[in-house]
Write a protein that holds these residues in place. Structure first.
Motif, mmCIF file in Angstrom:
data_model
loop_
_atom_site.group_PDB
_atom_site.id
_atom_site.type_symbol
_atom_site.label_atom_id
_atom_site.label_comp_id
_atom_site.label_asym_id
_atom_site.label_seq_id
_atom_site.Cartn_x
_atom_site.Cartn_y
_atom_site.Cartn_z
ATOM 1 N N VAL A 59 0.849 -1.253 -0.154
ATOM 2 C CA VAL A 59 0.121 0.014 -0.028
ATOM 3 C C VAL A 59 0.926 1.289 0.060
ATOM 4 N N VAL A 60 0.638 2.235 -0.950
ATOM 5 C CA VAL A 60 1.282 3.347 -1.080
ATOM 6 C C VAL A 60 0.584 4.585 -0.319
ATOM 7 N N VAL A 61 0.952 5.031 0.656
ATOM 8 C CA VAL A 61 0.285 6.034 1.688
ATOM 9 C C VAL A 61 0.786 7.525 1.434
ATOM 10 N N ALA A 62 -0.223 8.222 1.322
ATOM 11 C CA ALA A 62 0.356 9.693 1.455
ATOM 12 C C ALA A 62 0.902 9.952 2.727
ATOM 13 N N ALA A 63 2.020 10.619 2.734
ATOM 14 C CA ALA A 63 2.951 10.607 3.933
ATOM 15 C C ALA A 63 3.827 11.945 4.018
ATOM 16 N N ARG A 64 3.147 12.982 4.196
ATOM 17 C CA ARG A 64 3.652 14.341 4.391
ATOM 18 C C ARG A 64 4.286 14.563 5.507
ATOM 19 N N SER A 65 3.759 13.938 6.548
ATOM 20 C CA SER A 65 4.527 13.955 8.040
ATOM 21 C C SER A 65 4.803 12.649 8.369
ATOM 22 N N ALA A 66 4.252 11.639 7.863
ATOM 23 C CA ALA A 66 4.400 10.007 8.249
ATOM 24 C C ALA A 66 5.591 9.750 7.825
ATOM 25 N N TRP A 67 6.088 10.406 6.599
ATOM 26 C CA TRP A 67 7.469 9.748 6.353
ATOM 27 C C TRP A 67 8.549 10.169 7.194
ATOM 28 N N THR A 68 8.595 11.479 7.722
ATOM 29 C CA THR A 68 9.625 11.951 8.812
ATOM 30 C C THR A 68 9.545 11.066 9.968
ATOM 31 N N LEU A 69 8.373 10.705 10.360
ATOM 32 C CA LEU A 69 8.204 9.676 11.431
ATOM 33 C C LEU A 69 8.759 8.235 11.287
ATOM 34 N N TYR A 70 8.548 7.868 10.097
ATOM 35 C CA TYR A 70 9.146 6.603 9.634
ATOM 36 C C TYR A 70 10.636 6.404 9.865
ATOM 37 N N GLU A 71 11.268 7.616 9.435
ATOM 38 C CA GLU A 71 12.720 7.778 9.307
ATOM 39 C C GLU A 71 13.056 7.814 10.781
ATOM 40 N N ASP A 72 12.201 8.573 11.587
ATOM 41 C CA ASP A 72 12.763 8.529 13.180
ATOM 42 C C ASP A 72 12.678 7.087 13.874
ATOM 43 N N VAL A 73 11.516 6.529 13.787
ATOM 44 C CA VAL A 73 11.069 5.365 14.489
ATOM 45 C C VAL A 73 10.713 4.181 13.715
ATOM 46 N N TYR A 74 10.603 4.185 12.360
ATOM 47 C CA TYR A 74 10.104 3.065 11.579
ATOM 48 C C TYR A 74 8.779 2.500 11.994
ATOM 49 N N ALA A 75 8.089 3.487 11.874
ATOM 50 C CA ALA A 75 6.520 3.160 12.100
ATOM 51 C C ALA A 75 5.789 4.018 11.238
ATOM 52 N N TYR A 76 4.562 3.713 10.722
ATOM 53 C CA TYR A 76 3.386 4.382 10.364
ATOM 54 C C TYR A 76 2.417 4.610 11.300
ATOM 55 N N ASP A 115 6.320 -7.722 26.332
ATOM 56 C CA ASP A 115 6.174 -7.811 24.959
ATOM 57 C C ASP A 115 6.863 -6.775 23.990
ATOM 58 N N ARG A 116 7.810 -7.155 23.170
ATOM 59 C CA ARG A 116 8.622 -6.422 22.381
ATOM 60 C C ARG A 116 7.683 -5.380 21.495
ATOM 61 N N PHE A 117 6.766 -5.658 20.921
ATOM 62 C CA PHE A 117 6.092 -4.836 20.120
ATOM 63 C C PHE A 117 5.224 -3.771 21.013
ATOM 64 N N ASP A 118 4.775 -4.197 22.466
ATOM 65 C CA ASP A 118 4.392 -3.024 23.152
ATOM 66 C C ASP A 118 5.361 -2.229 23.466
ATOM 67 N N ARG A 119 6.661 -2.447 23.709
ATOM 68 C CA ARG A 119 7.982 -1.676 23.950
ATOM 69 C C ARG A 119 8.099 -0.689 22.768
ATOM 70 N N LYS A 120 8.125 -1.197 21.378
ATOM 71 C CA LYS A 120 8.397 -0.522 20.555
ATOM 72 C C LYS A 120 7.202 0.674 20.319
ATOM 73 N N ILE A 121 6.023 0.433 20.406
ATOM 74 C CA ILE A 121 4.897 1.119 20.389
ATOM 75 C C ILE A 121 5.068 2.321 21.327
ATOM 76 N N ALA A 122 5.336 2.083 22.613
ATOM 77 C CA ALA A 122 5.792 3.102 23.569
ATOM 78 C C ALA A 122 6.604 4.094 22.969
ATOM 79 N N GLN A 123 7.753 3.626 22.134
ATOM 80 C CA GLN A 123 8.740 4.644 21.677
ATOM 81 C C GLN A 123 7.912 5.254 20.589
ATOM 82 N N VAL A 124 7.379 4.783 19.765
ATOM 83 C CA VAL A 124 6.454 5.535 18.707
ATOM 84 C C VAL A 124 5.429 6.695 19.320
ATOM 85 N N ILE A 125 4.842 6.205 20.278
ATOM 86 C CA ILE A 125 4.092 7.348 21.124
ATOM 87 C C ILE A 125 5.046 8.619 21.505
#
Length: 350
Positions: A207-224, A275-285
């Motif tokens: 899926v190609v997503v419009a990412a005006r600000s989401a791209w910067t977040l991905y570069e920072d924490v590897y999440a959408y 849970d490693r996914f829990d900890r990663k989501i905490a970083q994203v938040i």
């Protein structure tokens, strides 16, 4: 005459259509053959480049003894490998220097770039790669990847989930470390990408997503991150459309979670989870709250980063040529195949 386990992945993609599955199978074997030819050219250039430097370093012409029969810094690896080849060639009456060099495996030559040969690298082997960074680890890691790809091809493994464009770029880059003209020649004559482009079935797995600000977040924490409840088809990957282009990174979705509370308290709670996914989501938040994502509920996709074996990177960004209001490639999301992304040079190719 093809086993069920062998055909299962092809049938799955082909919706159990046997004719389509066989066409995909044939495409995979043709792609393997073309890629193996490219690796074959690299292998010859690689072993000749190393042999040339070792011949000069051990002053072979002066002493009259091939370097591989002399004590070599690094241990018994060389002596054992050469002895095995000589035993194989002796009954055939082909125990010449040339035949021994040609008979040594790709694993042997790539092994000479390992850490046990650091001294030999500094003394002479680095000169076999005049256009590299000069760092043994860089060349060794790239060559090890090619070796693994070569083994996969040699065992007739499926190409349907292999990042073939990346592997071919790696082969061309390694060739350029040895000789840039040779790399240009190999790139011109390689048929791999032509065959790869003939894949009969390409599923819309990205899926190609419009990412005006989401791209910067991905570069920072590897999440959408997007609004809760937003519907998506089942996809393997996400690509980002920002700055009027599709970015090169096409990460794989590792985990998806909806209706995540976007508060410091929830981040603290998740951070303490096993849970490693829990900890990663905490970083994203934490990262998102410091920018434009504030309190509320959000949907989170955790994604791979560059360097992960499951990650994919295009050779270049794909520019979008449309102009004017509403002309963006997508203002929300669009579905494409990874295969089409790898072959396109702009969004027009999608």
């Amino acid at each position: 005459m093809l086993s069920e386990p062998r055909m299962a992945p092809y049938l799955r993609i082909a919706g159990n259509d046997q004719r389509e599955a066989l066409a995909l199978y044939e495409w995979s074997t043709r792609t393997s053959a073309a890629a193996f030819e490219d690796i074959g050219h690299l292998e010859v250039l690689f072993r000749n480049a190393l042999d040339r430097q070792l011949r000069e370093y051990f002053r072979e012409e002066r002493c009259g003894i091939p370097w591989f029969l002399l004590p070599t810094p690094g241990g018994e690896h060389v002596a054992d490998a050469v002895a095995t080849v000589r035993e194989r060639l002796r009954p055939l009456g082909k125990e010449s220097r040339h035949q021994i060099v040609a008979g040594l495996s790709f694993g042997f030559w790539s092994g000479l770039l390992g850490s046990r040969y650091e001294e030999l690298w500094r003394d002479c082997l680095h000169r076999a790669f005049p256009h590299s960074s000069g760092r043994r680890k860089q060349v060794s890691a790239a060559m090890e990847r090619v070796r693994k790809f070569r083994n996969r091809l040699a065992h007739h493994d499926s190409m349907i989930n292999v990042d073939v464009p990346f592997e071919i770029r790696q082969i061309i880059e390694l060739t350029s470390f040895i000789d840039k003209d040779a790399a240009n020649w190999l790139e011109r004559r390689s048929a791999t990408m032509t065959v790869y482009g003939e894949r009969p079935i390409a599923i819309e797995d990205t899926v190609v997503v419009a990412a005006r600000s989401a791209w910067t977040l991905y570069e920072d924490v590897y999440a959408y991150v997007c609004q809760p409840g937003r519907a998506f088809r089942t996809v393997d990957r996400i690509a980002f459309y920002a700055d009027r282009e599709i970015k090169t990174d096409v990460p794989k979705v590792l985990h998806r979670r909806d209706n995540v509370e976007w508060t410091k308290e929830e981040a603290d709670r998740l951070r303490g989870s096993a849970d490693r996914f829990d900890r990663k989501i905490a970083q994203v938040i934490d990262a998102a709250r410091s920018t434009s994502w504030t309190d509320g509920l959000y949907q989170v996709f955790l994604l791979t980063r560059p360097g992960d074996p499951k990650h994919r990177q295009l050779s270049a960004c794909l520019p979008h040529g449309g102009n004017g209001r509403g002309s963006a490639f997508t203002q929300r999301q669009r579905y494409v195949s990874l295969h089409s992304l790898e072959l396109a040079t702009s969004t027009e190719g999608l």
